[in-house]
Scaffold this active site. Structure first.
Site, PDB file in Angstrom:
ATOM      1  N   GLU A  53     -90.347 -47.038  -7.466  1.00 36.12           N
ATOM      2  CA  GLU A  53     -89.426 -47.407  -8.535  1.00 36.12           C
ATOM      3  C   GLU A  53     -89.777 -46.691  -9.820  1.00 36.12           C
ATOM      4  OE1 GLU A  53     -89.563 -51.612  -8.877  1.00 36.12           O
ATOM      5  OE2 GLU A  53     -88.632 -51.909  -6.925  1.00 36.12           O
ATOM      6  N   CYS A  59     -90.833 -54.982  -8.398  1.00 38.39           N
ATOM      7  CA  CYS A  59     -92.051 -54.499  -9.013  1.00 38.39           C
ATOM      8  C   CYS A  59     -92.057 -55.049 -10.422  1.00 38.39           C
ATOM      9  CB  CYS A  59     -92.014 -52.983  -9.005  1.00 38.39           C
ATOM     10  SG  CYS A  59     -93.425 -52.268  -9.779  1.00 38.39           S
TER      11      CYS A  59
END
Ligand code: SAH
Ligand code: SF4
Length: 351
Positions: free
Chosen positions: A102, A343
């Site tokens: 990410e 995340c």
């Protein structure tokens, strides 16, 4: 098979995001081109965000074709994205071997900050971290790190003003590629972002902190503390148990002596775990009289985790208590708080 290898081999394909100015000059020479073509190509890659030689319209058709044969990018593809109400965009990027990471773009007036990952997954196993749970898949190459920056740059079509290495992974467990990526981002022939606007966050790997102190550039260092009581920190951050707080304190002292720069300490408040009186006192002792800046962060809840965020009042209390011992502390603005973050750590970090 042999032919397939030839095409796939990174040794034969030049990655325009990774190659040095010197390598590009050598290629121009090999192709019988004047040296200024290298600069033109870099301008396409870094200022215009164009990596495909076929689109570099001020180059001759012959050079575009020759380049297309030689160039292979690290090649990230966007697998998913989420857009926050505050304008932040989080992307899931996939690489050719299936590894995915990410990255986040966080715009503010005249600024664009990018948060990048340095590894797919992470081996450090911090108890409060979503990335830490899944373990390490693999480290990223420098090209894959700034591929993320370029992806965000292109998506916003805006100059990137700062980059934080606070996505997935432990940058100092991938030191060489992290440093290469930092240098490329800093390079005036590439993105030209000032070293002070490039921040690396580590969970506290001491040998690499000391090495980082000796690098000539003025990159910014952030250290994830989360507790200055060894017993608590061992539970929260088992991967750095062997680097005790006593040694970390000494290493940070050395870092400051060497660089004269102020490290940032990250402290995510976890209700009843690291927000007690004893913890505040200990943090004040750790910081008192040293050059540092403390970032108080609200914990992002990770589903299935026993850890819960602390209260805003506690955060305020931390800031006040630190101020009393002369330590500057801020509560990080939450960016993209509405985007569901697997995340969680990506969201609150822009200085
Ligand atoms: N591995 C490096 C950098 C990536 S993590 C490090 O640990 O410093 C970036 C930051 O996010 C670290 O400070 C990390 O402790 C923090 N973090 C991880 N999970 C979090 C969560 N659930 N809530 C708030 N911060 C988190
Ligand atoms: Fe790794 Fe940082 Fe997550 Fe710890 S907080 S598991 S070091 S990414």
């Amino acid at each position: 098979m042999a032919e397939e290898n030839l095409h796939d081999s990174p040794a034969t394909a030049l990655d325009l995001h990774s190659c040095t100015h010197g390598q590009l000059l050598a290629l121009m020479e090999e192709l019988g081109q004047p040296a200024f073509r290298a600069k033109q190509i870099e301008d396409w890659v870094w200022s215009k965000g164009v990596g495909d030689p076929a689109q570099m319209t001020n180059l001759s058709k012959a050079l575009r074709d020759a380049l297309s044969e030689r160039v292979g990018a690290a090649g990230a593809s966007e697998l998913a994205r989420q857009v926050s109400e505050d304008g932040s965009r989080k992307y899931l990027l996939g690489f050719s071997d299936g590894a995915a990471v990410e990255c986040v773009g966080m715009p503010s007036p005249r600024k664009l900050s990018v948060c990048v990952s340095t590894q797919a997954g992470c081996a450090m196993g911090c108890a409060f971290c979503a990335t830490g749970r899944a373990g390490l898949v693999r480290s990223l190459t420098a090209g894959e790190i700034y591929e993320q920056v370029m992806h965000v740059r292109n998506d916003f079509n805006s100059r990137v003003t700062s980059v934080v290495f606070m996505g997935q992974g432990e940058p100092f467990a991938n030191y060489d590629e992290t440093l290469k990526a930092l240098r490329k981002l800093n390079d005036p022939d590439a993105l030209g972002i000032g070293a002070r606007h490039l921040t690396v966050s580590t969970c506290g790997l001491i040998p690499q902190i000391l090495k980082f102190a000796n690098e000539p550039e003025q990159f910014t260092l952030a250290v994830s503390l989360h507790s200055t009581i060894q017993k608590t920190r061992n539970v929260l951050m088992p991967g750095v148990r062997r680097f005790s707080l006593v040694h970390l304190y000494a290493a940070l002292g050395e870092y400051v002596n060497k660089t004269g720069r102020r490290p940032t300490y990250e402290y995510a408040l976890i209700g009843g775990v690291n927000d007690t009186e004893e913890e505040i006192d200990s943090l004040c002792d750790f910081c008192r009289g040293t050059l540092c800046h403390v970032n108080i962060i609200q914990l992002n809840e990770v589903s299935g985790s026993p850890f819960k965020p602390s209260t805003p009042e506690k955060a305020q209390q931390f800031v006040e208590r630190l101020a009393r011992v002369g330590v500057e502390a801020t509560i990080r603005n939450s960016r993209g708080a509405d985007i569901d973050a697997a995340c969680g750590q990506l969201r609150q970090r822009v200085r």
